[in-house]
Design a protein around this motif. Sequence first.
Motif, mmCIF file in Angstrom:
data_model
loop_
_atom_site.group_PDB
_atom_site.id
_atom_site.type_symbol
_atom_site.label_atom_id
_atom_site.label_comp_id
_atom_site.label_asym_id
_atom_site.label_seq_id
_atom_site.Cartn_x
_atom_site.Cartn_y
_atom_site.Cartn_z
ATOM 1 N N ILE A 1 6.568 2.019 -12.365
ATOM 2 C CA ILE A 1 5.355 1.329 -12.800
ATOM 3 C C ILE A 1 4.338 1.312 -11.666
ATOM 4 O O ILE A 1 4.655 1.625 -10.513
ATOM 5 C CB ILE A 1 5.649 -0.121 -13.249
ATOM 6 C CG1 ILE A 1 6.207 -0.942 -12.082
ATOM 7 C CG2 ILE A 1 6.583 -0.140 -14.446
ATOM 8 C CD1 ILE A 1 6.343 -2.415 -12.401
ATOM 9 N N GLN A 2 3.125 0.906 -12.006
ATOM 10 C CA GLN A 2 2.062 0.822 -11.025
ATOM 11 C C GLN A 2 2.114 -0.518 -10.290
ATOM 12 O O GLN A 2 2.550 -1.544 -10.836
ATOM 13 C CB GLN A 2 0.691 0.961 -11.703
ATOM 14 C CG GLN A 2 0.399 2.338 -12.265
ATOM 15 C CD GLN A 2 0.270 3.380 -11.179
ATOM 16 O OE1 GLN A 2 0.792 4.487 -11.310
ATOM 17 N NE2 GLN A 2 -0.430 3.046 -10.107
ATOM 18 N N GLU A 3 1.666 -0.481 -9.064
ATOM 19 C CA GLU A 3 1.531 -1.706 -8.268
ATOM 20 C C GLU A 3 0.721 -2.742 -9.047
ATOM 21 O O GLU A 3 -0.276 -2.418 -9.683
ATOM 22 C CB GLU A 3 0.845 -1.370 -6.947
ATOM 23 C CG GLU A 3 0.641 -2.548 -6.016
ATOM 24 C CD GLU A 3 -0.001 -2.132 -4.699
ATOM 25 O OE1 GLU A 3 -0.340 -0.932 -4.541
ATOM 26 O OE2 GLU A 3 -0.156 -3.003 -3.831
ATOM 27 N N GLY A 4 1.181 -3.998 -9.004
ATOM 28 C CA GLY A 4 0.458 -5.074 -9.662
ATOM 29 C C GLY A 4 0.998 -5.437 -11.031
ATOM 30 O O GLY A 4 0.697 -6.514 -11.553
ATOM 31 N N ASP B 1 8.844 -3.302 -3.240
ATOM 32 C CA ASP B 1 9.906 -3.700 -4.172
ATOM 33 C C ASP B 1 10.731 -2.492 -4.634
ATOM 34 O O ASP B 1 11.759 -2.670 -5.302
ATOM 35 C CB ASP B 1 9.309 -4.388 -5.406
ATOM 36 C CG ASP B 1 8.612 -5.690 -5.076
ATOM 37 O OD1 ASP B 1 7.597 -6.005 -5.746
ATOM 38 O OD2 ASP B 1 9.056 -6.386 -4.141
ATOM 39 N N THR B 2 10.294 -1.302 -4.296
ATOM 40 C CA THR B 2 11.015 -0.089 -4.689
ATOM 41 C C THR B 2 12.446 -0.120 -4.176
ATOM 42 O O THR B 2 12.701 -0.500 -3.031
ATOM 43 C CB THR B 2 10.284 1.150 -4.138
ATOM 44 O OG1 THR B 2 9.033 1.275 -4.815
ATOM 45 C CG2 THR B 2 11.092 2.413 -4.341
ATOM 46 N N GLY B 3 13.382 0.250 -5.038
ATOM 47 C CA GLY B 3 14.782 0.279 -4.641
ATOM 48 C C GLY B 3 15.694 0.291 -5.845
ATOM 49 O O GLY B 3 15.233 0.331 -6.987
ATOM 50 N N LYS C 1 4.574 2.428 -7.805
ATOM 51 C CA LYS C 1 3.589 3.382 -7.303
ATOM 52 C C LYS C 1 2.333 2.647 -6.832
ATOM 53 O O LYS C 1 1.829 1.779 -7.519
ATOM 54 C CB LYS C 1 3.244 4.385 -8.394
ATOM 55 C CG LYS C 1 4.419 5.261 -8.794
ATOM 56 C CD LYS C 1 4.071 6.178 -9.948
ATOM 57 C CE LYS C 1 3.980 5.419 -11.247
ATOM 58 N NZ LYS C 1 3.818 6.325 -12.420
ATOM 59 N N PRO C 2 1.830 3.023 -5.643
ATOM 60 C CA PRO C 2 0.616 2.347 -5.136
ATOM 61 C C PRO C 2 -0.619 2.747 -5.942
ATOM 62 O O PRO C 2 -0.652 3.763 -6.613
ATOM 63 C CB PRO C 2 0.512 2.842 -3.688
ATOM 64 C CG PRO C 2 1.437 3.982 -3.551
ATOM 65 C CD PRO C 2 2.407 3.965 -4.694
#
Lengths: 115, 111
Positions: free
Chosen positions: B13-16, B83-85, B110-111
Amino acid sequence: IAGITQAPTSQILAAGRRMTLRCTQDMRHNAMYWYRQDLGLGLRLIHYSNTAGTTGKGEVPDGYSVSRANTDDFPLTLASAVPSQTSVYFCASSRTSGSGYNEQFFGPGTRLTVL
Amino acid sequence: TQLLEQSPQFLSIQEGENLTVYCNSSSVFSSLQWYRQEPGEGPVLLVTVVTGGEVKKLKRLTFQFGDARKDSSLHITAAQPGDTGLYLCAALTESNYQLIWGAGTKLIIKP
């Protein structure tokens, strides 16, 4: 404080060879564990030890053996490696076993490839 | 055989954005833990939940244990690339007091 160390970091091994994965913790934890992690299967318990001098079988113990001669060390031995033992192996420890509050601390893992 | 099923297996997903991942079983557990694992490292504990219906918050992460102690969810608000992991749930069985593990949810922000 090192926590848990594992050696080697990675290894390529010919089928049929004997291999010992080393694990050492400096936290004076009573319980130690060996897991293997395979894609899509999560962590599976191989063997565990609730305290020095005792060991037990986990979910997938066949082909592996362990010993717990002292509190700090918990080596895992593959007596005769087979390709299905290709995996990432994690050693972990916890202060005690059998309590839901116990945090398991993990080493960095050993990536083993058996050809 | 007691199983822990995690869903989704993969989420990008996208950041935010907000997201929720789930950990489900047909068995009752005495406690459940959530761990996060980064590439090349071992899992690290995020939280332990013990009481049915329990909710715990860790900054932007909210963990809930189901009323019947068979399932749990992890909700992340305003996800960030950090938070990626791989998020793993693990539950303590009442029979032999060993942790059983879910297969994990691989999360990419994703940023």
